[in-house]
Design an enzyme around this catalytic site. Structure first.
Site, PDB file in Angstrom:
ATOM      1  N   ASP A  13      -8.151   3.923   1.520  1.00 51.98           N
ATOM      2  CA  ASP A  13      -7.209   3.913   2.505  1.00 51.98           C
ATOM      3  C   ASP A  13      -8.076   4.623   3.712  1.00 51.98           C
ATOM      4  O   ASP A  13      -8.606   5.670   3.482  1.00 51.98           O
ATOM      5  CB  ASP A  13      -6.252   5.196   1.760  1.00 51.98           C
ATOM      6  N   CYS A  69       0.920  -1.301  -0.150  1.00 51.48           N
ATOM      7  CA  CYS A  69      -0.014   0.110   0.109  1.00 51.48           C
ATOM      8  C   CYS A  69       1.028   1.315  -0.046  1.00 51.48           C
ATOM      9  O   CYS A  69       1.987   1.124  -0.501  1.00 51.48           O
ATOM     10  CB  CYS A  69      -0.963  -0.075   1.274  1.00 51.48           C
ATOM     11  N   ARG A  81      -3.399  -0.529   5.620  1.00 49.48           N
ATOM     12  CA  ARG A  81      -4.061  -1.659   4.730  1.00 49.48           C
ATOM     13  C   ARG A  81      -2.978  -2.932   4.754  1.00 49.48           C
ATOM     14  O   ARG A  81      -3.365  -4.114   4.858  1.00 49.48           O
ATOM     15  CB  ARG A  81      -4.279  -1.215   3.413  1.00 49.48           C
TER      16      ARG A  81
END
Ligand code: 4NP
Length: 147
Positions: A117, A7, A13
């Site tokens: 996000d 990410c 994440r």
């Protein structure tokens, strides 16, 4: 089998995807190696975001011992699958690819769409966790050739 989750920050994440898949793989005694990295360099050496640590803990997965690192070109050689959370991660990782084989290893983690996000919204950590958990189960079905 070596799988890298990617990410932007490697604190929200991808540490979840890394920890959840690693947990499932251990339960199934699969000889897979899971890791994660960020395309950005802001958080190198840090623990995952406390909200990711908390949501994982709530569902029985400990990600507190992970340490943030940045994606590097060597990762193309070291991993079989490089799974990214959104389109920006995809273009950032692809921009570092050099060999034909590199391009073929990179794809979105979700089959349809992106993992948003959650960094600026505390409420997103729970839905993001579930999105990741569901996809990790599918990944085991897709990639475990001994099933
Ligand atoms: P992640 O979330 O990419 O899921 O780890 C982010 C965490 C931190 C930042 C951006 C995204 N940041 O800009 O510091």
């Amino acid at each position: 089998m070596k799988i890298l989750m990617v990410c932007l920050g490697n604190i929200c994440r991808s540490p979840l995807a890394h920890g959840v898949l690693e947990h499932m793989v251990k339960e199934r005694k699969l000889n897979w190696e899971i890791d994660s990295a960020g395309t950005g360099n802001w958080h190198i050496g840090e623990q995952p975001d406390r909200r990711s640590i908390a949501v994982a803990k709530k569902y029985g997965v400990d990600i507190s011992n992970q340490s943030c690192r940045q994606f590097q070109t060597d990762d193309f050689e070291n991993f079989d699958h490089i799974l990214v959370m959104d389109q920006n991660n995809l273009s950032d990782v692809i921009s570092l690819a050099q060999r034909d084989a590199d391009f073929g290893k990179v794809r979105l983690f979700l089959k349809n769409g992106i993992v948003p996000d959650p960094y600026h919204d505390d409420k997103q950590f729970d839905p993001v966790y579930h999105m990741i958990e569901k996809r990790c189960l599918e990944l085991i079905e897709e990639l475990d050739t001994n099933r």
